[in-house]
Every structure is written in C-alpha cells, then in structure tokens.
Design a protein around this motif. Sequence first.
Motif, PDB file in Angstrom:
ATOM      1  N   ARG A  24      26.901  28.965  70.941  1.00 50.99           N
ATOM      2  CA  ARG A  24      25.501  29.281  71.242  1.00 50.99           C
ATOM      3  C   ARG A  24      25.228  29.384  72.742  1.00 50.99           C
ATOM      4  O   ARG A  24      24.173  29.870  73.156  1.00 50.99           O
ATOM      5  CB  ARG A  24      24.579  28.216  70.632  1.00 50.99           C
ATOM      6  CG  ARG A  24      24.495  28.285  69.110  1.00 50.99           C
ATOM      7  CD  ARG A  24      23.576  27.221  68.567  1.00 50.99           C
ATOM      8  NE  ARG A  24      22.230  27.312  69.144  1.00 50.99           N
ATOM      9  CZ  ARG A  24      21.286  26.388  68.951  1.00 50.99           C
ATOM     10  NH1 ARG A  24      21.551  25.326  68.194  1.00 50.99           N
ATOM     11  NH2 ARG A  24      20.095  26.533  69.503  1.00 50.99           N
ATOM     12  N   LEU A  25      26.176  28.937  73.561  1.00 55.58           N
ATOM     13  CA  LEU A  25      25.963  28.934  75.008  1.00 55.58           C
ATOM     14  C   LEU A  25      26.329  30.286  75.607  1.00 55.58           C
ATOM     15  O   LEU A  25      27.196  30.395  76.473  1.00 55.58           O
ATOM     16  CB  LEU A  25      26.772  27.800  75.652  1.00 55.58           C
ATOM     17  CG  LEU A  25      26.442  26.394  75.137  1.00 55.58           C
ATOM     18  CD1 LEU A  25      27.277  25.351  75.855  1.00 55.58           C
ATOM     19  CD2 LEU A  25      24.948  26.104  75.298  1.00 55.58           C
ATOM     20  N   CYS A  26      25.626  31.303  75.158  1.00 56.31           N
ATOM     21  CA  CYS A  26      25.849  32.663  75.636  1.00 56.31           C
ATOM     22  C   CYS A  26      24.811  33.004  76.715  1.00 56.31           C
ATOM     23  O   CYS A  26      23.941  32.193  77.047  1.00 56.31           O
ATOM     24  CB  CYS A  26      25.749  33.649  74.478  1.00 56.31           C
ATOM     25  SG  CYS A  26      24.136  33.611  73.640  1.00 56.31           S
ATOM     26  N   ALA A  27      24.903  34.204  77.246  1.00 55.15           N
ATOM     27  CA  ALA A  27      23.983  34.614  78.315  1.00 55.15           C
ATOM     28  C   ALA A  27      22.538  34.571  77.844  1.00 55.15           C
ATOM     29  O   ALA A  27      21.639  34.180  78.610  1.00 55.15           O
ATOM     30  CB  ALA A  27      24.355  36.015  78.794  1.00 55.15           C
ATOM     31  N   ASN A  86      24.742  18.540  74.119  1.00 54.00           N
ATOM     32  CA  ASN A  86      25.052  18.420  72.694  1.00 54.00           C
ATOM     33  C   ASN A  86      25.751  19.681  72.185  1.00 54.00           C
ATOM     34  O   ASN A  86      26.742  19.600  71.441  1.00 54.00           O
ATOM     35  CB  ASN A  86      23.769  18.168  71.909  1.00 54.00           C
ATOM     36  CG  ASN A  86      24.041  17.695  70.495  1.00 54.00           C
ATOM     37  OD1 ASN A  86      24.858  16.800  70.272  1.00 54.00           O
ATOM     38  ND2 ASN A  86      23.367  18.277  69.534  1.00 54.00           N
ATOM     39  N   LEU A  87      25.254  20.851  72.590  1.00 51.57           N
ATOM     40  CA  LEU A  87      25.883  22.098  72.161  1.00 51.57           C
ATOM     41  C   LEU A  87      27.286  22.253  72.738  1.00 51.57           C
ATOM     42  O   LEU A  87      28.170  22.840  72.092  1.00 51.57           O
ATOM     43  CB  LEU A  87      25.022  23.286  72.589  1.00 51.57           C
ATOM     44  CG  LEU A  87      23.699  23.460  71.848  1.00 51.57           C
ATOM     45  CD1 LEU A  87      22.878  24.587  72.472  1.00 51.57           C
ATOM     46  CD2 LEU A  87      23.938  23.741  70.372  1.00 51.57           C
ATOM     47  N   ARG A  88      27.499  21.726  73.922  1.00 53.61           N
ATOM     48  CA  ARG A  88      28.832  21.788  74.535  1.00 53.61           C
ATOM     49  C   ARG A  88      29.877  21.120  73.641  1.00 53.61           C
ATOM     50  O   ARG A  88      31.042  21.542  73.594  1.00 53.61           O
ATOM     51  CB  ARG A  88      28.789  21.104  75.902  1.00 53.61           C
ATOM     52  CG  ARG A  88      30.094  21.170  76.693  1.00 53.61           C
ATOM     53  CD  ARG A  88      29.932  20.476  78.033  1.00 53.61           C
ATOM     54  NE  ARG A  88      29.742  19.047  77.869  1.00 53.61           N
ATOM     55  CZ  ARG A  88      30.741  18.173  77.765  1.00 53.61           C
ATOM     56  NH1 ARG A  88      31.991  18.579  77.795  1.00 53.61           N
ATOM     57  NH2 ARG A  88      30.482  16.874  77.646  1.00 53.61           N
ATOM     58  N   PRO A 118      26.810  23.642  86.393  1.00 50.90           N
ATOM     59  CA  PRO A 118      28.100  24.327  86.214  1.00 50.90           C
ATOM     60  C   PRO A 118      28.013  25.603  85.387  1.00 50.90           C
ATOM     61  O   PRO A 118      28.852  26.508  85.545  1.00 50.90           O
ATOM     62  CB  PRO A 118      28.957  23.268  85.496  1.00 50.90           C
ATOM     63  CG  PRO A 118      28.367  21.964  85.909  1.00 50.90           C
ATOM     64  CD  PRO A 118      26.889  22.220  85.998  1.00 50.90           C
ATOM     65  N   PHE A 119      27.004  25.719  84.541  1.00 46.08           N
ATOM     66  CA  PHE A 119      26.857  26.913  83.712  1.00 46.08           C
ATOM     67  C   PHE A 119      26.128  28.043  84.442  1.00 46.08           C
ATOM     68  O   PHE A 119      26.022  29.156  83.910  1.00 46.08           O
ATOM     69  CB  PHE A 119      26.095  26.575  82.424  1.00 46.08           C
ATOM     70  CG  PHE A 119      26.881  25.722  81.468  1.00 46.08           C
ATOM     71  CD1 PHE A 119      27.697  26.308  80.515  1.00 46.08           C
ATOM     72  CD2 PHE A 119      26.812  24.342  81.531  1.00 46.08           C
ATOM     73  CE1 PHE A 119      28.431  25.531  79.628  1.00 46.08           C
ATOM     74  CE2 PHE A 119      27.536  23.555  80.648  1.00 46.08           C
ATOM     75  CZ  PHE A 119      28.356  24.151  79.695  1.00 46.08           C
ATOM     76  N   LEU A 120      25.618  27.764  85.641  1.00 42.44           N
ATOM     77  CA  LEU A 120      24.843  28.770  86.373  1.00 42.44           C
ATOM     78  C   LEU A 120      25.538  29.237  87.646  1.00 42.44           C
ATOM     79  O   LEU A 120      24.918  29.904  88.479  1.00 42.44           O
ATOM     80  CB  LEU A 120      23.450  28.211  86.719  1.00 42.44           C
ATOM     81  CG  LEU A 120      22.564  27.829  85.540  1.00 42.44           C
ATOM     82  CD1 LEU A 120      21.222  27.294  86.038  1.00 42.44           C
ATOM     83  CD2 LEU A 120      22.345  29.003  84.593  1.00 42.44           C
ATOM     84  N   HIS A 121      26.828  28.909  87.798  1.00 46.85           N
ATOM     85  CA  HIS A 121      27.527  29.310  89.020  1.00 46.85           C
ATOM     86  C   HIS A 121      27.630  30.830  89.149  1.00 46.85           C
ATOM     87  O   HIS A 121      27.698  31.349  90.271  1.00 46.85           O
ATOM     88  CB  HIS A 121      28.937  28.686  89.054  1.00 46.85           C
ATOM     89  CG  HIS A 121      28.929  27.236  89.457  1.00 46.85           C
ATOM     90  ND1 HIS A 121      28.106  26.745  90.441  1.00 46.85           N
ATOM     91  CD2 HIS A 121      29.644  26.178  89.010  1.00 46.85           C
ATOM     92  CE1 HIS A 121      28.302  25.445  90.589  1.00 46.85           C
ATOM     93  NE2 HIS A 121      29.233  25.070  89.723  1.00 46.85           N
ATOM     94  N   CYS A 149      16.557  28.882  91.386  1.00 46.30           N
ATOM     95  CA  CYS A 149      15.266  28.646  90.733  1.00 46.30           C
ATOM     96  C   CYS A 149      15.188  27.218  90.206  1.00 46.30           C
ATOM     97  O   CYS A 149      14.172  26.531  90.378  1.00 46.30           O
ATOM     98  CB  CYS A 149      15.060  29.642  89.608  1.00 46.30           C
ATOM     99  SG  CYS A 149      13.597  29.339  88.602  1.00 46.30           S
ATOM    100  N   VAL A 150      16.264  26.767  89.571  1.00 46.83           N
ATOM    101  CA  VAL A 150      16.293  25.398  89.050  1.00 46.83           C
ATOM    102  C   VAL A 150      16.209  24.396  90.192  1.00 46.83           C
ATOM    103  O   VAL A 150      15.447  23.419  90.130  1.00 46.83           O
ATOM    104  CB  VAL A 150      17.564  25.164  88.209  1.00 46.83           C
ATOM    105  CG1 VAL A 150      17.660  23.703  87.774  1.00 46.83           C
ATOM    106  CG2 VAL A 150      17.576  26.066  86.975  1.00 46.83           C
ATOM    107  N   LEU A 151      16.971  24.620  91.248  1.00 44.39           N
ATOM    108  CA  LEU A 151      16.965  23.708  92.398  1.00 44.39           C
ATOM    109  C   LEU A 151      15.585  23.670  93.060  1.00 44.39           C
ATOM    110  O   LEU A 151      15.102  22.600  93.451  1.00 44.39           O
ATOM    111  CB  LEU A 151      18.030  24.145  93.412  1.00 44.39           C
ATOM    112  CG  LEU A 151      19.485  23.984  92.978  1.00 44.39           C
ATOM    113  CD1 LEU A 151      20.421  24.659  93.968  1.00 44.39           C
ATOM    114  CD2 LEU A 151      19.840  22.507  92.843  1.00 44.39           C
TER     115      LEU A 151
END
Length: 350
Positions: free
Chosen positions: A326-329, A318-320, A192-195, A203-205
């Motif tokens: 911290r969940l920046c680009a 955990n960061l969520r 969801p964070f890479l949409h 790449c992850v897939l």
Amino acid sequence: MTTFLASLNLLPSSSPAANFRTGEWTFPTLYSTLAPAALADLVFSRYEIDVPKNCQFWHRGLSDVYLLETLTTPYILRVSHCHWRSKMEIDFELELLDYLDRSQVPVAAPIRTKNGDLSVEINAPEGKRYAVLFPYAPGGIAIGDIDIEQAYHLGAIVANLHRVTADFQPLAYRHPLNLKYLLDDSLQIIAPFLHQRPSDLDCVLETIGEIEEESAKLPTESPYWGICWGDPHSGNVHITPDNQMTLFDFDQCGYGWRVFDIAKFLQVSLQSGLNRQVRHGFIQGYDETVPLTDGELSCLQYLTQAAYIWSWSISLNNLRLTDYSRLCANYFSSRLAILKRLRTQEWELF
C-alpha cells in the motif's frame, strides 16, 4: 542474513547465529495469529466467566481483537503485538482505565483475573504478548456518525475525563504526548520515504517547525497538561438508543496538552467528513464543562496538524510491517494533500 535481520530488528535476540546457520531454530516471527479456541480456554481458566461458547477473530489493528461470547455475556479480548506496545506501556493504559472506571467515567475498563491481574501474559512465537479482557460496551457505533447532541455529550465526557484524572498517579510509565514524540519521532518514520520527493519533505519539515513555534506558547502544567485519551472520535464510542456512551480504545493515551484531545477529535472527524456543526458541538460540550483558554483555541489548527502527522507515522509504521504494497506513490500523495489542506485558512471546511 543474520546480520540483515538484526539490522531490521526482525531477528529475536534469543536466536543464536549458529542455530540460524544450521537450521536448528524456530523461524523468526513478526506476529502470529493466536488460535481463538485456545484463547477462549485460556480466558476461561484465568477469569471468573461463564463457559465460552464462541470466540472469533474480530479485527487486526495495532492489537488483535477477538469477540468472545459465553453462554450469557459477550466480551472483547485484546491481544497486544510485540512490535507496538511494551508491558509497561500496556500497564499504564490499564491503570488509567481502571482509575477512570472507579471515577465514574463511562469507559470499558479491563476485567481483573482470578488473581487480580489486569492482563495475562502469553508466550507467542515472536515473544511475549499480553491479553486483556474487556466487557463488550453496550450499544454500538453511531449509524451515519454522531449528531450534534451526541458530539456535545462526548465533548463534555472528555472534559470531565481530563478533570478527574488530575490526581491520577500511575505506577507504570508511558512516553508523554509531547512534541518530540508526536513530531520528531514521527518524522524519523516518515522522512525516509520522502527522500525522492524533496519538496514534499520540505513541506513536512516546514509544517513541523510552525507547529513547534505555535505550541511553545502553551503552558505545560495542570490543568492544561495532563492525561489525554489520545484517540477520541466517534469510532471509539458505543452509544445506546437512549444516548448513553461508553468510551474504549485508550491505546494511544498518555500525558499531554488537554487541547490535543480536541485536536485529535478534529483530525479524525475532518478525515471522515463529519459535519462542521457536529465538530463544533464537541468543542462546545467540552468548553462548557471545562473552559478552554483563547491560547488553547488558537493552537487547535496546529495541534490538529500534529495529530495528523502522528497518526500518519503510526499508519506508515504498521503498513511497513503488514502491508507494504500500500506504500505506493498515491498513498503519499493523498497523505500530503490532506496535510497541505490542514495548513490552509479553510482547514475546517473540508
């Protein structure tokens, strides 16, 4: 608002909507910080220990860790978080540590209460949490990280851990460290964070597909499949001046491929910059205690990627909850850069 909170799993099931609207309720809590003095009193009442003289909040991670000192002895008190581990999962870990201790594997095993229990239930504002008392492992974290000799010794201990747990029969259940858990469940957290970054998601897939294809070659019976520590690295070991080791932090343990423990060691070691010769010392210590097959060794790169994706999802989840800022680009760019390096032929060089 009640519906919104429930959709995020942030509203306790015991909080009726009517009470929410009228204000006759206790505000929902994700996790609380338990008072050290009260915890010291609780431990003293439940365990056969000397009078506590000090209790300090030591570290907040996937659990809360307290340093409790009596007049004669230091202890580590770990208190679970409701959103991370269930009672059943905690029981599995504690059963394993108790078994390893009785099997002469050098671990910091849970101390039993006066009633013989391995944990103490706490009614925290957010729900039930579980406190576990451990002896303070002698020695300390290696200054400047472990050397080749220490890595060899640690690899041999992990190999022996895998060997002696062949007969471990837990009463509790924990999800195995299989590909569904390590990869598919992790993808549900990361994707969801890479949409907005479709090429990175691809790449992850693609990485997950390659891992699944290569790992399908590994056997899933003993001795290749069994108990794993789940998080072996130099930060989870105390070493005395005469190189005696004590292992701790089995929070990520479970049934899995034994070679996954080696891959997890490599994943953490690569990120921390541990020397390549030291990393190979760990593998040599393992292999000379419990020989690995060529098939297991050929899967190491792929399982190191799996370990990285899994650890990334744990960090992200955990960061969520605790530090969304911290969940920046840059966070995702740096994470993806590491994953891409792990896929290269030079993956062991960084």
